[in-house]
Enzyme design. Structure first.
Site, PDB file in Angstrom:
ATOM      1  N   SER A  99      36.236  45.716  40.657  1.00  0.00           N
ATOM      2  CA  SER A  99      35.882  46.937  41.386  1.00  0.00           C
ATOM      3  C   SER A  99      36.695  48.139  40.954  1.00  0.00           C
ATOM      4  O   SER A  99      37.888  48.030  40.637  1.00  0.00           O
ATOM      5  CB  SER A  99      36.128  46.689  42.879  1.00  0.00           C
ATOM      6  OG  SER A  99      36.133  47.895  43.591  1.00  0.00           O
ATOM      7  N   GLU A 109      37.828  50.094  42.960  1.00  0.00           N
ATOM      8  CA  GLU A 109      38.922  50.222  43.941  1.00  0.00           C
ATOM      9  C   GLU A 109      40.262  49.814  43.322  1.00  0.00           C
ATOM     10  O   GLU A 109      41.319  50.178  43.843  1.00  0.00           O
ATOM     11  CB  GLU A 109      38.641  49.348  45.164  1.00  0.00           C
ATOM     12  CG  GLU A 109      37.692  49.970  46.166  1.00  0.00           C
ATOM     13  CD  GLU A 109      38.294  51.138  46.927  1.00  0.00           C
ATOM     14  OE1 GLU A 109      39.338  50.969  47.564  1.00  0.00           O
ATOM     15  OE2 GLU A 109      37.710  52.230  46.885  1.00  0.00           O
ATOM     16  N   TYR A 128      42.153  45.052  49.945  1.00  0.00           N
ATOM     17  CA  TYR A 128      40.952  44.737  49.156  1.00  0.00           C
ATOM     18  C   TYR A 128      41.212  45.026  47.678  1.00  0.00           C
ATOM     19  O   TYR A 128      40.961  44.183  46.807  1.00  0.00           O
ATOM     20  CB  TYR A 128      39.758  45.565  49.662  1.00  0.00           C
ATOM     21  CG  TYR A 128      38.539  45.462  48.762  1.00  0.00           C
ATOM     22  CD1 TYR A 128      37.639  44.421  48.899  1.00  0.00           C
ATOM     23  CD2 TYR A 128      38.305  46.417  47.768  1.00  0.00           C
ATOM     24  CE1 TYR A 128      36.526  44.323  48.065  1.00  0.00           C
ATOM     25  CE2 TYR A 128      37.204  46.326  46.936  1.00  0.00           C
ATOM     26  CZ  TYR A 128      36.313  45.273  47.086  1.00  0.00           C
ATOM     27  OH  TYR A 128      35.227  45.178  46.252  1.00  0.00           O
TER      28      TYR A 128
HETATM   29  P1  NAP Z   1      28.076  42.360  50.108  1.00  0.00           P
HETATM   30  O1  NAP Z   1      26.721  42.926  50.334  1.00  0.00           O
HETATM   31  O2  NAP Z   1      29.127  42.537  51.147  1.00  0.00           O
HETATM   32  O3  NAP Z   1      27.892  40.785  49.839  1.00  0.00           O
HETATM   33  C1  NAP Z   1      29.002  39.904  49.829  1.00  0.00           C
HETATM   34  C2  NAP Z   1      28.492  38.481  49.677  1.00  0.00           C
HETATM   35  O4  NAP Z   1      29.618  37.583  49.646  1.00  0.00           O
HETATM   36  C3  NAP Z   1      27.599  37.992  50.832  1.00  0.00           C
HETATM   37  O5  NAP Z   1      26.554  37.229  50.296  1.00  0.00           O
HETATM   38  C4  NAP Z   1      28.541  37.095  51.625  1.00  0.00           C
HETATM   39  O6  NAP Z   1      27.893  36.092  52.355  1.00  0.00           O
HETATM   40  C5  NAP Z   1      29.331  36.471  50.492  1.00  0.00           C
HETATM   41  N1  NAP Z   1      30.576  35.832  50.944  1.00  0.00           N
HETATM   42  C6  NAP Z   1      31.619  36.421  51.573  1.00  0.00           C
HETATM   43  N2  NAP Z   1      32.574  35.519  51.785  1.00  0.00           N
HETATM   44  C7  NAP Z   1      32.158  34.325  51.278  1.00  0.00           C
HETATM   45  C8  NAP Z   1      32.700  33.018  51.199  1.00  0.00           C
HETATM   46  N3  NAP Z   1      33.916  32.721  51.694  1.00  0.00           N
HETATM   47  N4  NAP Z   1      31.998  32.039  50.587  1.00  0.00           N
HETATM   48  C9  NAP Z   1      30.775  32.295  50.102  1.00  0.00           C
HETATM   49  N5  NAP Z   1      30.194  33.520  50.158  1.00  0.00           N
HETATM   50  C10 NAP Z   1      30.882  34.518  50.736  1.00  0.00           C
HETATM   51  O7  NAP Z   1      28.691  42.883  48.742  1.00  0.00           O
HETATM   52  P2  NAP Z   1      27.959  43.597  47.482  1.00  0.00           P
HETATM   53  O8  NAP Z   1      27.961  45.064  47.695  1.00  0.00           O
HETATM   54  O9  NAP Z   1      26.725  42.877  47.165  1.00  0.00           O
HETATM   55  O10 NAP Z   1      29.051  43.340  46.337  1.00  0.00           O
HETATM   56  C11 NAP Z   1      29.016  42.167  45.537  1.00  0.00           C
HETATM   57  C12 NAP Z   1      30.375  41.974  44.871  1.00  0.00           C
HETATM   58  O11 NAP Z   1      30.677  43.106  44.068  1.00  0.00           O
HETATM   59  C13 NAP Z   1      31.556  41.841  45.834  1.00  0.00           C
HETATM   60  O12 NAP Z   1      32.485  40.962  45.221  1.00  0.00           O
HETATM   61  C14 NAP Z   1      32.140  43.245  45.890  1.00  0.00           C
HETATM   62  O13 NAP Z   1      33.518  43.184  46.242  1.00  0.00           O
HETATM   63  C15 NAP Z   1      31.926  43.684  44.456  1.00  0.00           C
HETATM   64  N6  NAP Z   1      31.780  45.119  44.227  1.00  0.00           N
HETATM   65  C16 NAP Z   1      30.839  45.822  44.928  1.00  0.00           C
HETATM   66  C17 NAP Z   1      30.663  47.178  44.649  1.00  0.00           C
HETATM   67  C18 NAP Z   1      29.626  47.989  45.372  1.00  0.00           C
HETATM   68  O14 NAP Z   1      29.720  49.235  45.310  1.00  0.00           O
HETATM   69  N7  NAP Z   1      28.645  47.371  46.011  1.00  0.00           N
HETATM   70  C19 NAP Z   1      31.468  47.794  43.670  1.00  0.00           C
HETATM   71  C20 NAP Z   1      32.397  47.028  42.982  1.00  0.00           C
HETATM   72  C21 NAP Z   1      32.545  45.681  43.253  1.00  0.00           C
HETATM   73  P3  NAP Z   1      27.418  36.294  53.891  1.00  0.00           P
HETATM   74  O15 NAP Z   1      26.042  36.881  53.798  1.00  0.00           O
HETATM   75  O16 NAP Z   1      27.451  34.906  54.405  1.00  0.00           O
HETATM   76  O17 NAP Z   1      28.405  37.210  54.544  1.00  0.00           O
HETATM   77  O1  G4F Z   2      31.291  53.398  51.416  1.00  0.00           O
HETATM   78  P1  G4F Z   2      32.712  53.043  51.495  1.00  0.00           P
HETATM   79  O2  G4F Z   2      33.140  52.216  52.666  1.00  0.00           O
HETATM   80  O3  G4F Z   2      33.064  52.352  50.110  1.00  0.00           O
HETATM   81  P2  G4F Z   2      34.448  52.106  49.333  1.00  0.00           P
HETATM   82  O4  G4F Z   2      35.609  52.028  50.257  1.00  0.00           O
HETATM   83  O5  G4F Z   2      34.521  53.095  48.227  1.00  0.00           O
HETATM   84  O6  G4F Z   2      34.224  50.631  48.760  1.00  0.00           O
HETATM   85  C1  G4F Z   2      32.981  50.241  48.184  1.00  0.00           C
HETATM   86  O7  G4F Z   2      33.006  50.513  46.799  1.00  0.00           O
HETATM   87  C2  G4F Z   2      33.988  49.755  46.056  1.00  0.00           C
HETATM   88  C3  G4F Z   2      33.886  50.205  44.599  1.00  0.00           C
HETATM   89  O8  G4F Z   2      34.698  51.326  44.394  1.00  0.00           O
HETATM   90  C4  G4F Z   2      33.698  48.278  46.228  1.00  0.00           C
HETATM   91  F1  G4F Z   2      34.575  47.557  45.508  1.00  0.00           F
HETATM   92  C5  G4F Z   2      33.787  47.916  47.700  1.00  0.00           C
HETATM   93  O9  G4F Z   2      33.455  46.533  47.870  1.00  0.00           O
HETATM   94  C6  G4F Z   2      32.780  48.743  48.470  1.00  0.00           C
HETATM   95  O10 G4F Z   2      31.491  48.368  48.069  1.00  0.00           O
HETATM   96  O11 G4F Z   2      33.613  54.368  51.508  1.00  0.00           O
HETATM   97  C7  G4F Z   2      33.470  55.380  50.535  1.00  0.00           C
HETATM   98  C8  G4F Z   2      34.288  56.591  50.922  1.00  0.00           C
HETATM   99  C9  G4F Z   2      35.736  56.293  51.331  1.00  0.00           C
HETATM  100  O12 G4F Z   2      36.594  57.204  50.723  1.00  0.00           O
HETATM  101  C10 G4F Z   2      35.758  56.494  52.838  1.00  0.00           C
HETATM  102  O13 G4F Z   2      37.004  56.930  53.351  1.00  0.00           O
HETATM  103  O14 G4F Z   2      33.678  57.185  52.082  1.00  0.00           O
HETATM  104  C11 G4F Z   2      34.702  57.570  52.994  1.00  0.00           C
HETATM  105  N1  G4F Z   2      34.138  57.639  54.324  1.00  0.00           N
HETATM  106  C12 G4F Z   2      34.098  58.760  55.100  1.00  0.00           C
HETATM  107  N2  G4F Z   2      33.587  58.474  56.298  1.00  0.00           N
HETATM  108  C13 G4F Z   2      33.635  56.618  55.042  1.00  0.00           C
HETATM  109  C14 G4F Z   2      33.282  57.145  56.283  1.00  0.00           C
HETATM  110  N3  G4F Z   2      33.446  55.313  54.724  1.00  0.00           N
HETATM  111  C15 G4F Z   2      32.875  54.521  55.670  1.00  0.00           C
HETATM  112  N4  G4F Z   2      32.650  53.226  55.361  1.00  0.00           N
HETATM  113  N5  G4F Z   2      32.532  54.989  56.909  1.00  0.00           N
HETATM  114  C16 G4F Z   2      32.710  56.296  57.271  1.00  0.00           C
HETATM  115  O15 G4F Z   2      32.414  56.714  58.397  1.00  0.00           O
END
Ligand code: NAP
Ligand code: G4F
Length: 327
Positions: free
Chosen positions: A124, A126, A148
């Protein structure tokens, strides 16, 4: 014979798009699901007759070994994680168990059962946290700002280490924020698109947010899962940044989302300190030149297109809900 893929986290946003892509490429797909008292298959309901589901948990290494032995994947995509940053301050140990040691369990299961399996690890942006360089590349040093982010740095380096120690074909995708109508409702883009829809339809009047000045490099999840797959089709394993190269503030997001629905955000958005974080990641912007050159990857949806798609989808989803009667 068709290739076999296994996806941990198939019930999540990315897992559902990746399963669609792999089915389209002719793969047999197995999804790992953890046991829940109430099934959580809504994102993959439309795929259930075409995929196999296997119960296992990142907390239980033996369950992962069994899943790999029984399904014999050629490719394994480790997407499962505790992915919501604020929750990682509430549960730092569990976050580490899932996102750090969980990755070690997956890697070691692959090493023991079949080291030829190609593996994708979901790293990520992050990890860049308090950024050391603008824009961020594969060589930018990490400075995570949340449990995280710290857990993902471990997951990243243990993936690199298993590649270098045991010769695994293990890739780490350093993906910047990617969103979609399937995004969890707690993440800011979806919170905003859902909030705009509720206000447009008269269900709510206000939307409460945290830091409006944070900047993110937001792309479309459907584009990003293609980059994951492309990484595993290369002759050698490597790590890649995946990003659009454009950064927008939460304030921009709100303005574009409310504007898309013909609303003035200033009349509806309020800052609530409950949504501020103990330590913030202020500004992320990625340089995906390596992914563009080596994988031939490019995003197909721009920021306005993404926000519009999410707002339209939430308006459609909520259109059946009647506004509450005035009290
Ligand atoms: P998400 O919608 O929160 O999905 C997370 C998945 O992980 C769900 O299917 C959840 O299952 C499963 N899970 C959590 N804990 C588990 C466990 N102990 N054993 C088995 N399964 C488990 O996340 P996403 O946005 O699709 O992201 C996918 C991956 O990419 C994550 O690793 C996230 O950290 C990473 N990532 C995401 C972003 C982004 O912007 N979306 C960016 C960078 C990296 P349940 O349905 O049972 O909860
Ligand atoms: O949407 P966010 O919660 O995503 P964040 O923290 O960037 O993390 C997501 O992206 C990561 C990749 O860079 C992934 F690894 C991670 O698993 C996840 O998918 O927040 C985005 C930004 C933050 O700066 C937060 O402070 O939005 C700001 N924000 C402002 N108001 C808020 C809010 N975030 C959330 N969730 N809720 C608010 O009300």
């Amino acid at each position: 014979m068709s290739k076999r893929a296994m996806i941990t986290g198939i019930t999540g946003q990315d897992g559902s798009y990746l399963a669609e892509l792999l089915l389209g490429e002719g793969y047999e797909v197995t999804g790992i699901i953890r046991r829940l008292s109430h099934p959580n298959l809504n994102r993959i309901e439309h795929l259930l007759d075409r995929i196999r589901l296997h119960p296992a948990d990142l907390l239980d290494g033996l369950s992962l070994i069994r899943a790999i032995e029984e399904n014999e994947p050629d490719e394994l995509y480790n997407l499962a994680a505790m992915s919501f940053v604020p929750a990682s301050w509430d549960q730092p140990l569990l976050t580490g168990e899932f996102n750090a040691q969980g990755v070690t369990r997956v890697l070691d299961a692959v090493r023991r059962v079949n080291p030829k399996i190609k593996l994708y690890q979901a790293s990520s942006s992050e990890m860049f946290g308090k950024v050391r360089e603008v824009p961020q590349t594969e060589l930018t040093p990490f400075y995570p700002r949340s449990p995280y982010g710290v857990s993902k740095v471990f997951g990243h380096y243990i993936t690199v280490n298993y590649r270098e120690s045991y010769g695994l074909f293990a890739c780490s995708g350093i993906l910047f924020n990617h969103e979609s109508p399937r995004r969890g409702l707690e993440f800011v883009t979806r919170k905003v698109s859902d909030g705009v829809a509720r206000i447009k339809l008269g269900i709510e009047q206000k939307l409460y947010l945290g830091n409006l000045e944070a900047h993110r490099d937001w792309g479309f999840a459907g584009d990003y899962v293609r980059a994951m797959w492309l990484m595993l089709q290369q002759p050698t394993a490597d790590d890649y940044v995946v990003a659009t190269g454009e950064s927008h503030s939460v304030r921009d997001l709100v303005e574009v989302a409310f504007g898309h629905a013909g609303l003035d955000w200033k009349a509806h958005v309020e800052v609530d300190p409950r949504f501020l974080r103990p330590a913030e990641v202020d500004h992320l912007i990625g340089n995906a030149a390596k992914a563009r050159q080596s994988l031939g990857w490019a995003p197909s949806v721009d920021f306005a297109g993404l926000v519009g798609m999410m707002v339209d989808s939430d308006i459609e989803r909520l259109s059946g809900i009647k506004p509450p009667k005035p009290r």
